[in-house]
Design a protein around this motif. Structure first.
Motif, mmCIF file in Angstrom:
data_model
loop_
_atom_site.group_PDB
_atom_site.id
_atom_site.type_symbol
_atom_site.label_atom_id
_atom_site.label_comp_id
_atom_site.label_asym_id
_atom_site.label_seq_id
_atom_site.Cartn_x
_atom_site.Cartn_y
_atom_site.Cartn_z
ATOM 1 N N ILE A 129 29.711 43.606 36.227
ATOM 2 C CA ILE A 129 31.086 43.314 35.537
ATOM 3 C C ILE A 129 31.547 44.290 34.716
ATOM 4 O O ILE A 129 32.995 44.879 34.967
ATOM 5 N N LEU A 130 30.993 45.431 34.386
ATOM 6 C CA LEU A 130 31.758 46.437 33.702
ATOM 7 C C LEU A 130 32.133 47.427 34.891
ATOM 8 O O LEU A 130 33.296 48.096 35.049
ATOM 9 N N ASN A 131 31.403 47.490 36.220
ATOM 10 C CA ASN A 131 31.881 47.983 37.280
ATOM 11 C C ASN A 131 33.003 47.506 37.754
ATOM 12 O O ASN A 131 33.974 48.058 38.076
ATOM 13 N N ALA A 132 33.040 46.244 37.718
ATOM 14 C CA ALA A 132 34.261 45.522 38.238
ATOM 15 C C ALA A 132 35.532 45.625 37.299
ATOM 16 O O ALA A 132 36.467 45.964 37.856
ATOM 17 N N ILE A 133 35.256 45.793 36.287
ATOM 18 C CA ILE A 133 36.273 46.065 35.189
ATOM 19 C C ILE A 133 36.886 47.370 35.457
ATOM 20 O O ILE A 133 38.240 47.586 35.445
ATOM 21 N N ASN A 134 36.111 48.460 35.625
ATOM 22 C CA ASN A 134 36.591 49.532 35.828
ATOM 23 C C ASN A 134 37.329 49.557 37.101
ATOM 24 O O ASN A 134 38.653 50.112 37.447
ATOM 25 N N GLU A 135 36.756 48.932 38.289
ATOM 26 C CA GLU A 135 37.431 49.177 39.698
ATOM 27 C C GLU A 135 39.030 48.403 39.373
ATOM 28 O O GLU A 135 39.821 48.884 40.079
ATOM 29 N N ILE A 136 38.845 47.310 38.894
ATOM 30 C CA ILE A 136 40.160 46.387 38.591
ATOM 31 C C ILE A 136 41.288 47.420 38.181
ATOM 32 O O ILE A 136 42.250 47.260 38.555
ATOM 33 N N THR A 137 40.773 47.802 36.916
ATOM 34 C CA THR A 137 41.980 48.907 36.176
ATOM 35 C C THR A 137 42.409 49.851 37.202
ATOM 36 O O THR A 137 43.509 50.053 37.263
ATOM 37 N N ASP A 138 41.402 50.380 38.069
ATOM 38 C CA ASP A 138 41.848 51.643 39.048
ATOM 39 C C ASP A 138 43.028 50.925 40.043
ATOM 40 O O ASP A 138 43.951 51.337 40.581
ATOM 41 N N ILE A 139 42.596 49.502 40.664
ATOM 42 C CA ILE A 139 43.635 49.050 41.381
ATOM 43 C C ILE A 139 44.973 48.606 40.934
ATOM 44 O O ILE A 139 46.080 48.862 41.461
ATOM 45 N N ILE A 140 44.816 48.120 39.740
ATOM 46 C CA ILE A 140 46.323 47.789 39.179
ATOM 47 C C ILE A 140 47.066 49.047 38.703
ATOM 48 O O ILE A 140 48.124 49.021 38.820
ATOM 49 N N ASP A 141 46.358 50.036 38.489
ATOM 50 C CA ASP A 141 47.239 51.330 38.228
ATOM 51 C C ASP A 141 47.665 51.991 39.328
ATOM 52 O O ASP A 141 48.639 53.181 39.388
ATOM 53 N N ARG A 142 47.240 51.554 40.671
ATOM 54 C CA ARG A 142 47.864 52.227 41.644
ATOM 55 C C ARG A 142 49.564 51.984 41.922
ATOM 56 O O ARG A 142 49.728 50.761 41.440
ATOM 57 N N GLU A 143 49.976 52.711 42.482
ATOM 58 C CA GLU A 143 51.711 52.620 42.584
ATOM 59 C C GLU A 143 51.921 51.426 43.549
ATOM 60 O O GLU A 143 52.791 50.712 43.170
ATOM 61 N N LYS A 144 51.049 51.302 44.572
ATOM 62 C CA LYS A 144 51.378 50.248 45.449
ATOM 63 C C LYS A 144 50.380 49.426 45.825
ATOM 64 O O LYS A 144 49.078 49.594 45.560
ATOM 65 N N ALA A 145 50.610 48.106 46.145
ATOM 66 C CA ALA A 145 49.336 47.018 46.147
ATOM 67 C C ALA A 145 48.750 47.609 47.637
ATOM 68 O O ALA A 145 49.075 48.059 48.457
ATOM 69 N N PRO A 146 47.188 47.251 47.624
ATOM 70 C CA PRO A 146 46.438 47.708 48.626
ATOM 71 C C PRO A 146 47.027 46.814 49.806
ATOM 72 O O PRO A 146 47.450 45.816 49.796
ATOM 73 N N ASP A 147 46.777 47.645 51.045
ATOM 74 C CA ASP A 147 47.244 46.983 52.290
ATOM 75 C C ASP A 147 46.701 45.659 52.556
ATOM 76 O O ASP A 147 45.652 45.175 52.225
ATOM 77 N N PHE A 148 47.565 44.862 53.227
ATOM 78 C CA PHE A 148 47.069 43.471 53.871
ATOM 79 C C PHE A 148 45.893 43.581 54.846
ATOM 80 O O PHE A 148 46.122 44.219 55.911
ATOM 81 N N VAL A 149 44.714 43.077 54.413
ATOM 82 C CA VAL A 149 43.776 43.008 55.257
ATOM 83 C C VAL A 149 43.252 41.302 55.720
ATOM 84 O O VAL A 149 43.357 40.593 54.700
ATOM 85 N N LYS A 150 43.411 40.896 56.855
ATOM 86 C CA LYS A 150 43.394 39.636 57.104
ATOM 87 C C LYS A 150 41.870 38.952 57.022
ATOM 88 O O LYS A 150 40.953 39.930 57.808
ATOM 89 N N ILE A 151 41.374 38.187 56.240
ATOM 90 C CA ILE A 151 40.213 37.673 55.985
ATOM 91 C C ILE A 151 40.160 36.406 55.870
ATOM 92 O O ILE A 151 41.066 35.549 56.183
ATOM 93 N N PRO A 152 38.734 35.619 56.292
ATOM 94 C CA PRO A 152 38.859 34.219 56.604
ATOM 95 C C PRO A 152 39.607 33.452 55.274
ATOM 96 O O PRO A 152 40.391 32.591 55.461
ATOM 97 N N TYR A 153 39.442 33.918 54.026
ATOM 98 C CA TYR A 153 39.803 33.298 53.077
ATOM 99 C C TYR A 153 41.651 33.257 52.809
ATOM 100 O O TYR A 153 42.198 32.283 52.359
#
Lengths: 165, 330
Positions: A129-153
């Motif tokens: 969970i701690l790792n995830a919290i750190n990584e989520i914070t990193d993602i949110i702070d990015r200038e742009k959204a991560p690129d679209f990658v098509k997955i089954p979901y």
């Protein structure tokens, strides 16, 4: 503690990083998407006898039960298909409660499937969970959204048309 | 997909607990709250605050038209999809002249290409449109070289002038001659249909914007004065030729709407109720027609195409993928 991370973001995290960024920027998915509507209705109509929606800091917990010394928090889901992500969400709540000095047990509820899964915060998954919290914070702070990658979901995702248009 | 409700009769809109109904001459008609996205009001209708409160909570928009069929305004409930990020991006692309011009050009490019597509369709059906298409194409080549939104608007005006000339060739109906574009009030039947259709298109796009994170008051082609809705006018440019104009061609050439469906009035020439109903029926059936979407991979309705256009615009504002307008393929 970074307050930007929420249970919903934790849930998205195991599925799609792009979804995490979009959610965090309040670009929420299509509210008329049939699964999103269904989720809302299931959440509203299930477990009427319990105390529902506990608001605590920036956390909203679906359902709370307590008897004697046991304090149980629950998260209601439409299907157990994305069990891992539902589990991460609930673990996140347990972790946040623990930080405030509340030791609780967790349970995932799948009313449609009449199924429950116990979730407990252990040393290993607390680290996760701690790792995830750190990584989520990193993602949110990015200038742009991560690129679209098509997955089954993507097939049943409320962002499907947004991403693929 | 949620539905639109059209009210032509006079009466009252009521809320009873958590249900909505319309009470007119023919009794009560319930409005399914969960299944309605907008109510288009043409009749003389009264309503109260309790009703508006529930409408807002249910995220339903009301669009009002006056007795003559002209758009009066919309009740746009408090927005439920707020993204400060998106609004800032939208404003940024308005404040920067180059960014604004880029989007304005794209909207006109979309309008132009779809106009051309409509004309080509009729050219293939032996209508003599070669000269008009030629002139429009010459003007179309100038779009990307324009240096200001005003210059762009002038070119768009010229394209429309040629385009409307084609209506006489396509329809070849003496009761529906174009003459010149007249608005507020429209002076002949064809102009009345164009005005009526365009205002329907503007409200439909506005209702779709409501379901996105975009602010309807910030448009790029149509100047923003931060008061009126303008983004819906921008997006409507792309869809008017392929939705409204095709509906017009269809109701006129199939004789569904005739000369006596219009009333000469102090307010100009107006479409009578029968005519409005027929037009709207055709319009709704056009909006619900589906086509296969290339990137999404399944069938989407014309109405959905409008939403997808807004999603593309959002992604452009987010600097993810350059906005390219929807182009009809036939």
């Amino acid at each position: 503690m970074d307050m930007k991370v929420t249970g919903t973001l934790m849930q998205s995290y195991t599925i799609c990083k792009r979804q995490v960024w979009l959610m965090a920027h309040q670009i929420i998915p299509d509210q008329e998407h049939p699964f999103i509507e269904m989720g809302r209705i299931i959440d509203d109509n299930s477990y009427d006898r319990d105390k529902k929606k506990l608001h605590f800091e920036n956390v909203v917990i679906d359902l709370v039960r307590s008897d004697k010394d046991n304090f149980l928090v629950g998260e209601v889901k439409k299907s157990s298909k994305a069990e891992k992500s539902a589990k991460m969400q609930l673990l996140f709540y347990l972790y946040r409660l623990k930080q405030s000095g509340i030791i609780a047990k967790g349970q995932l509820f799948f009313p449609e499937e009449r199924k429950r899964i116990n979730v407990e915060l252990t040393e290993t998954n607390e680290k996760e969970i701690l790792n995830a919290i750190n990584e989520i914070t990193d993602i949110i702070d990015r200038e742009k959204a991560p690129d679209f990658v098509k997955i089954p979901y993507c097939k049943n995702c409320g962002y499907r048309e947004f991403c693929m248009s | 997909m949620k539905k639109s409700i059209y009210i032509f009769s006079d009466g009252e809109l009521h809320r009873k607990d958590n249900t909505l109904f319309f009470e007119g001459e023919n009794g009560r008609k319930f409005i399914p709250v969960e299944n309605t996205s907008e109510i288009m009001i043409f009749g003389e209708v009264s309503l109260n605050k309790r009703f508006l409160e529930f409408i807002s909570q249910s995220e339903i928009i009301l669009h009002f038209f006056n007795y003559y069929g002209y758009y009066v305004g919309s009740y746009y409930p408090r927005e439920h999809l707020n993204s400060g990020y998106m609004i800032l991006k939208q404003a940024e692309h308005y404040n920067d002249d180059n960014k604004r011009l880029y989007l304005a050009q794209k909207f006109i490019e979309g309008a132009y290409k779809n106009i051309r597509q409509v004309l080509k369709y009729y050219q293939n059906r032996d209508k003599d449109l070669e000269d008009i298409i030629y002139c429009i194409e010459k003007l179309g080549e100038l779009i990307n070289g324009t240096l200001s939104v005003n210059e762009l608007m002038a070119i768009e005006g010229n394209i429309r002038e040629y385009y409307y000339k084609s209506f006489d060739v396509i329809l070849n109906n003496r009761d529906f001659e174009f003459d010149v574009r007249s608005k507020r009030p429209p002076k002949n039947s064809l102009n009345t249909l164009i005005s009526f259709g365009n205002s329907l298109m503007y409200t439909t796009v506005l209702s779709e914007i409501y379901k996105t994170h975009l602010a309807p008051r910030i448009g790029y082609l149509h100047s923003t004065n931060f008061r009126r809705f303008s983004l819906n006018l921008d997006i409507a440019e792309i869809f008017k030729p392929i939705i409204i104009d095709r509906v017009i061609f269809s109701v006129v050439s199939k004789n569904m709407i005739k000369k006596d469906d219009f009333d000469d009035n102090a307010e100009g020439l107006i479409l009578k109720e029968r005519g409005k109903k027929i037009f709207i029926e055709e319009y709704v059936s056009k909006l619900t027609t589906t086509i296969k979407h290339r990137t999404i991979g399944n069938n989407v309705s014309y109405r959905r195409l409008i939403r997808l256009e807004l999603y593309k615009l959002e992604k452009h504002l987010m600097e993810e993928q350059g906005y390219e307008p929807f182009l009809a393929q036939w």
